[in-house]
Design a protein around this motif. Structure first.
Motif, PDB file in Angstrom:
ATOM      1  N   MET A   1       0.825  -1.206   0.000  1.00 59.07           N
ATOM      2  CA  MET A   1       0.000   0.000   0.000  1.00 59.07           C
ATOM      3  C   MET A   1       0.854   1.250   0.000  1.00 59.07           C
ATOM      4  O   MET A   1       0.502   2.264  -0.579  1.00 59.07           O
ATOM      5  N   THR A   2       2.027   1.208   0.645  1.00 60.67           N
ATOM      6  CA  THR A   2       2.865   2.384   0.752  1.00 60.67           C
ATOM      7  C   THR A   2       3.256   2.922  -0.611  1.00 60.67           C
ATOM      8  O   THR A   2       3.288   4.136  -0.834  1.00 60.67           O
ATOM      9  N   GLU A   3       3.558   2.031  -1.569  1.00 60.41           N
ATOM     10  CA  GLU A   3       3.993   2.471  -2.880  1.00 60.41           C
ATOM     11  C   GLU A   3       2.887   3.220  -3.619  1.00 60.41           C
ATOM     12  O   GLU A   3       3.171   4.071  -4.460  1.00 60.41           O
ATOM     13  N   ALA A  56      -8.547   7.774  10.031  1.00 60.11           N
ATOM     14  CA  ALA A  56      -8.015   6.521   9.498  1.00 60.11           C
ATOM     15  C   ALA A  56      -8.810   6.079   8.275  1.00 60.11           C
ATOM     16  O   ALA A  56      -9.923   6.565   8.022  1.00 60.11           O
ATOM     17  N   VAL A  57      -8.263   5.167   7.519  1.00 61.15           N
ATOM     18  CA  VAL A  57      -8.922   4.666   6.316  1.00 61.15           C
ATOM     19  C   VAL A  57     -10.353   4.208   6.657  1.00 61.15           C
ATOM     20  O   VAL A  57     -10.593   3.524   7.649  1.00 61.15           O
ATOM     21  N   GLY A  58     -11.314   4.663   5.862  1.00 59.13           N
ATOM     22  CA  GLY A  58     -12.706   4.282   6.058  1.00 59.13           C
ATOM     23  C   GLY A  58     -13.414   5.023   7.170  1.00 59.13           C
ATOM     24  O   GLY A  58     -14.598   4.786   7.414  1.00 59.13           O
ATOM     25  N   HIS A  59     -12.738   5.914   7.847  1.00 62.41           N
ATOM     26  CA  HIS A  59     -13.302   6.658   8.969  1.00 62.41           C
ATOM     27  C   HIS A  59     -13.425   8.141   8.620  1.00 62.41           C
ATOM     28  O   HIS A  59     -12.655   8.671   7.818  1.00 62.41           O
ATOM     29  N   VAL A  68     -10.670  -6.056   3.399  1.00 63.50           N
ATOM     30  CA  VAL A  68     -10.510  -6.255   4.834  1.00 63.50           C
ATOM     31  C   VAL A  68      -9.080  -5.956   5.275  1.00 63.50           C
ATOM     32  O   VAL A  68      -8.853  -5.363   6.342  1.00 63.50           O
ATOM     33  N   GLU A  69      -8.105  -6.357   4.463  1.00 63.23           N
ATOM     34  CA  GLU A  69      -6.699  -6.186   4.840  1.00 63.23           C
ATOM     35  C   GLU A  69      -6.325  -4.732   5.086  1.00 63.23           C
ATOM     36  O   GLU A  69      -5.400  -4.445   5.867  1.00 63.23           O
ATOM     37  N   ASP A  70      -7.010  -3.797   4.443  1.00 61.99           N
ATOM     38  CA  ASP A  70      -6.702  -2.376   4.648  1.00 61.99           C
ATOM     39  C   ASP A  70      -6.996  -1.923   6.066  1.00 61.99           C
ATOM     40  O   ASP A  70      -6.517  -0.862   6.492  1.00 61.99           O
ATOM     41  N   TYR A  71      -7.790  -2.713   6.818  1.00 60.11           N
ATOM     42  CA  TYR A  71      -8.171  -2.345   8.182  1.00 60.11           C
ATOM     43  C   TYR A  71      -7.397  -3.132   9.244  1.00 60.11           C
ATOM     44  O   TYR A  71      -7.687  -2.995  10.425  1.00 60.11           O
ATOM     45  N   LEU A  72      -6.433  -3.922   8.811  1.00 62.19           N
ATOM     46  CA  LEU A  72      -5.582  -4.620   9.771  1.00 62.19           C
ATOM     47  C   LEU A  72      -4.628  -3.617  10.417  1.00 62.19           C
ATOM     48  O   LEU A  72      -4.132  -2.711   9.767  1.00 62.19           O
ATOM     49  N   TRP A  73      -4.376  -3.793  11.695  1.00 62.46           N
ATOM     50  CA  TRP A  73      -3.589  -2.807  12.439  1.00 62.46           C
ATOM     51  C   TRP A  73      -2.182  -2.577  11.888  1.00 62.46           C
ATOM     52  O   TRP A  73      -1.735  -1.424  11.832  1.00 62.46           O
ATOM     53  N   PRO A  74      -1.448  -3.601  11.444  1.00 66.59           N
ATOM     54  CA  PRO A  74      -0.136  -3.314  10.856  1.00 66.59           C
ATOM     55  C   PRO A  74      -0.237  -2.437   9.608  1.00 66.59           C
ATOM     56  O   PRO A  74       0.651  -1.616   9.350  1.00 66.59           O
ATOM     57  N   GLU A  75      -1.320  -2.602   8.831  1.00 68.88           N
ATOM     58  CA  GLU A  75      -1.501  -1.763   7.650  1.00 68.88           C
ATOM     59  C   GLU A  75      -1.830  -0.323   8.049  1.00 68.88           C
ATOM     60  O   GLU A  75      -1.377   0.631   7.421  1.00 68.88           O
ATOM     61  N   ARG A 194     -16.148  -4.634   6.740  1.00 65.87           N
ATOM     62  CA  ARG A 194     -14.726  -4.933   6.587  1.00 65.87           C
ATOM     63  C   ARG A 194     -13.956  -4.627   7.870  1.00 65.87           C
ATOM     64  O   ARG A 194     -13.043  -5.362   8.250  1.00 65.87           O
ATOM     65  N   LEU A 195     -14.323  -3.543   8.545  1.00 65.31           N
ATOM     66  CA  LEU A 195     -13.656  -3.156   9.779  1.00 65.31           C
ATOM     67  C   LEU A 195     -13.828  -4.231  10.855  1.00 65.31           C
ATOM     68  O   LEU A 195     -12.862  -4.623  11.527  1.00 65.31           O
ATOM     69  N   PHE A 196     -15.052  -4.727  11.040  1.00 65.78           N
ATOM     70  CA  PHE A 196     -15.299  -5.722  12.078  1.00 65.78           C
ATOM     71  C   PHE A 196     -14.735  -7.089  11.709  1.00 65.78           C
ATOM     72  O   PHE A 196     -14.300  -7.854  12.586  1.00 65.78           O
ATOM     73  N   ARG A 197     -14.728  -7.400  10.414  1.00 64.10           N
ATOM     74  CA  ARG A 197     -14.089  -8.651  10.003  1.00 64.10           C
ATOM     75  C   ARG A 197     -12.578  -8.583  10.248  1.00 64.10           C
ATOM     76  O   ARG A 197     -11.956  -9.575  10.643  1.00 64.10           O
ATOM     77  N   ALA A 198     -12.005  -7.418  10.045  1.00 63.18           N
ATOM     78  CA  ALA A 198     -10.583  -7.240  10.343  1.00 63.18           C
ATOM     79  C   ALA A 198     -10.332  -7.332  11.846  1.00 63.18           C
ATOM     80  O   ALA A 198      -9.300  -7.862  12.285  1.00 63.18           O
ATOM     81  N   ALA A 199     -11.289  -6.854  12.642  1.00 61.36           N
ATOM     82  CA  ALA A 199     -11.135  -6.885  14.097  1.00 61.36           C
ATOM     83  C   ALA A 199     -10.969  -8.316  14.606  1.00 61.36           C
ATOM     84  O   ALA A 199     -10.286  -8.558  15.609  1.00 61.36           O
ATOM     85  N   ALA A 200     -11.598  -9.266  13.928  1.00 63.09           N
ATOM     86  CA  ALA A 200     -11.478 -10.676  14.316  1.00 63.09           C
ATOM     87  C   ALA A 200     -10.069 -11.207  14.055  1.00 63.09           C
ATOM     88  O   ALA A 200      -9.661 -12.210  14.659  1.00 63.09           O
ATOM     89  N   LEU A 201      -9.329 -10.545  13.181  1.00 64.10           N
ATOM     90  CA  LEU A 201      -7.970 -10.966  12.834  1.00 64.10           C
ATOM     91  C   LEU A 201      -6.907 -10.162  13.580  1.00 64.10           C
ATOM     92  O   LEU A 201      -5.746 -10.566  13.639  1.00 64.10           O
ATOM     93  N   ASN A 202      -7.299  -9.021  14.130  1.00 65.84           N
ATOM     94  CA  ASN A 202      -6.348  -8.109  14.758  1.00 65.84           C
ATOM     95  C   ASN A 202      -6.000  -8.538  16.181  1.00 65.84           C
ATOM     96  O   ASN A 202      -6.798  -9.144  16.887  1.00 65.84           O
ATOM     97  N   ASP A 203      -4.802  -8.180  16.587  1.00 70.37           N
ATOM     98  CA  ASP A 203      -4.373  -8.365  17.970  1.00 70.37           C
ATOM     99  C   ASP A 203      -3.163  -7.467  18.194  1.00 70.37           C
ATOM    100  O   ASP A 203      -2.543  -6.974  17.239  1.00 70.37           O
TER     101      ASP A 203
END
Length: 275
Positions: A1-3, A56-59, A68-75, A194-203
């Motif tokens: 995404m950075t590029e 933040a993205v989507g906010h 969904v990946e765009d809402y993962l915390w490392p991203e 997408r945000l809540f689906r990402a929340a299930a993957l985030n930690d």
């Protein structure tokens, strides 16, 4: 995404000059919702420091993520550093945020430790074993989001404040607490899904990795919030070698937080070392 980063995708606010604090809000929040509740008193932030805030993205007024990946915390951490870089912030930054924003800051510090001279972690969310125990909640939240959308969820949440925030905080900010829902009202069904689906993957990051962070860190937490348990803050304080922990037990304690944040930034405006 950075590029492929495009600063125009993000709604940003910049004030002051000097040492930079880049601040990230919590999940479903925004610059607008932070201002509405008045808890942060950003208008009193020292003008001799530069404050960068962004949606933040989507906010808020920022563009939605594409997956969904765009809402993962490392991203989100990549976004934070990219925003600072594109806005020509100094090479060394103080990073901070509330809830989701606090974890964004942690991941950014781990990925770019040479850029970070201080961290402010406000209300870190459930983490590690506690987060794994509640992972089934997020698909249900995603389903509710698809049905009701942001405005519908805001109406529902407004009726259940007692389960979401400490009662003393609600009473202390009774005229403005509904402002915390301003960001949620703007969010679409697709974005929330997408945000809540990402929340299930985030930690939060691995504890061993967090322990490698040596910059001064201010940790702020309040008592009585199941989504942001003080246990997370206490564990982070144990892990981070140069951290200070403040736990609020009353509205008077929380009202001190803007001063603590300002003082932390001023005291660390010296090549990354506390004065």
């Amino acid at each position: 995404m950075t590029e492929q980063f495009n600063i125009n995708q993000f709604n940003c606010s910049i004030s002051g000059m000097g040492q930079t604090l880049i601040w990230a809000h919590g999940s479903t929040g925004s610059i607008q919702s932070e201002d509405a509740i008045g808890l942060y008193a950003w208008h009193r932030f020292p003008k001799k420091l530069q404050l960068i805030r962004y949606d933040a993205v989507g906010h808020g007024l920022s563009s939605a993520g594409k997956c969904v990946e765009d809402y993962l915390w490392p991203e989100l951490a990549n976004d934070m550093i990219s925003i600072a870089t594109h806005l020509s912030a100094p090479s060394e930054l103080i990073l901070g945020g509330q809830s989701m924003g606090s974890v964004t800051s942690l991941y950014a510090a781990l990925k770019y430790p040479e850029k970070v001279k201080g961290l402010i972690l406000m209300n870190p969310p459930t983490a590690w074993d506690a987060r794994a125990a509640q992972v089934d909640i997020y698909p249900k939240m995603a389903k509710a989001a698809r049905i009701f959308g942001g405005k519908g969820l805001a109406r529902i949440n407004a009726k259940h404040w007692g389960k979401m925030l400490p009662s003393w905080l609600i009473n202390g900010h009774e005229h403005s607490v509904l402002g915390t829902l301003d960001g949620l009202k703007l969010m679409t069904r697709q974005t929330l899904d997408r945000l809540f689906r990402a929340a299930a993957l985030n930690d939060l990051p691995n504890k061993q990795h967090i322990a490698t962070l040596t910059m001064p860190t201010l940790i702020l937490a309040w008592e009585g919030d199941k989504a942001h348990p003080i246990e997370t803050a206490i564990e982070l304080h144990k892990i981070l070698p140069h951290s200070t922990l403040h736990i609020a037990h009353s509205i008077d304690d929380v009202n001190e937080w803007p001063k603590l944040i300002s003082e932390f930034c001023l005291n660390n405006d010296n090549n990354g070392k506390e004065r």
